[in-house]
Write a protein that holds these residues in place. Structure first.
Motif, PDB file in Angstrom:
ATOM      1  N   ILE A  35       0.818  -1.204  -0.119  1.00  0.00           N
ATOM      2  CA  ILE A  35      -0.150   0.068   0.014  1.00  0.00           C
ATOM      3  C   ILE A  35       0.938   1.476  -0.037  1.00  0.00           C
ATOM      4  N   TYR A  36       1.935   1.341   0.822  1.00  0.00           N
ATOM      5  CA  TYR A  36       2.706   2.560   0.824  1.00  0.00           C
ATOM      6  C   TYR A  36       3.508   2.778  -0.229  1.00  0.00           C
ATOM      7  N   THR A  37       4.191   1.634  -0.898  1.00  0.00           N
ATOM      8  CA  THR A  37       4.825   1.934  -1.919  1.00  0.00           C
ATOM      9  C   THR A  37       4.068   2.101  -3.362  1.00  0.00           C
ATOM     10  N   THR A  38       2.895   1.705  -3.323  1.00  0.00           N
ATOM     11  CA  THR A  38       2.004   2.145  -4.513  1.00  0.00           C
ATOM     12  C   THR A  38       1.596   3.473  -4.139  1.00  0.00           C
ATOM     13  N   PHE A  39       1.386   4.166  -2.961  1.00  0.00           N
ATOM     14  CA  PHE A  39       1.134   5.485  -2.991  1.00  0.00           C
ATOM     15  C   PHE A  39       2.546   6.509  -3.361  1.00  0.00           C
ATOM     16  N   ILE A  40       3.832   5.829  -2.861  1.00  0.00           N
ATOM     17  CA  ILE A  40       4.842   6.646  -3.117  1.00  0.00           C
ATOM     18  C   ILE A  40       5.209   6.595  -4.636  1.00  0.00           C
ATOM     19  N   THR A  41       5.173   5.494  -5.084  1.00  0.00           N
ATOM     20  CA  THR A  41       5.620   5.199  -6.483  1.00  0.00           C
ATOM     21  C   THR A  41       4.553   5.336  -7.499  1.00  0.00           C
ATOM     22  N   MET A  42       3.558   5.696  -7.386  1.00  0.00           N
ATOM     23  CA  MET A  42       2.375   5.972  -8.307  1.00  0.00           C
ATOM     24  C   MET A  42       2.037   4.876  -8.950  1.00  0.00           C
ATOM     25  N   GLY A  43       1.986   3.741  -8.219  1.00  0.00           N
ATOM     26  CA  GLY A  43       1.347   2.601  -8.698  1.00  0.00           C
ATOM     27  C   GLY A  43       2.319   1.177  -9.298  1.00  0.00           C
TER      28      GLY A  43
END
Length: 73
Positions: A35-43
């Motif tokens: 979840i966190y890496t998805t928000f940080i790296t735009m998916g």
């Protein structure tokens, strides 16, 4: 709420659960990582997640194909 959680965990791809069992890490921390890496790296981790899910389904299909049951003959 437990029924929804059970349904999602069993009917979803199961990638986080499988990774947690393999590396002996809690499933919830792996889900939070995604979840966190998805928000940080735009998916971009979603693509990795889908590739892992596809790979797990292909492996299951190949195992079933190599070991047919009595009813599949």
């Amino acid at each position: 709420m437990e029924k929804v959680k059970y349904f999602v965990e069993n009917q979803a791809f199961g990638v986080c659960t499988r990774l947690g069992e393999k590396f002996k890490i809690s499933t919830s921390s792996i889900r939070l990582y995604f979840i966190y890496t998805t928000f940080i790296t735009m998916g971009s981790p979603i693509i990795i997640y889908l590739i892992l899910a596809f790979w797990m389904n292909i492996r299951r299909y190949l195992r079933q194909r190599n070991n047919p049951t009595v009813w599949e003959f």
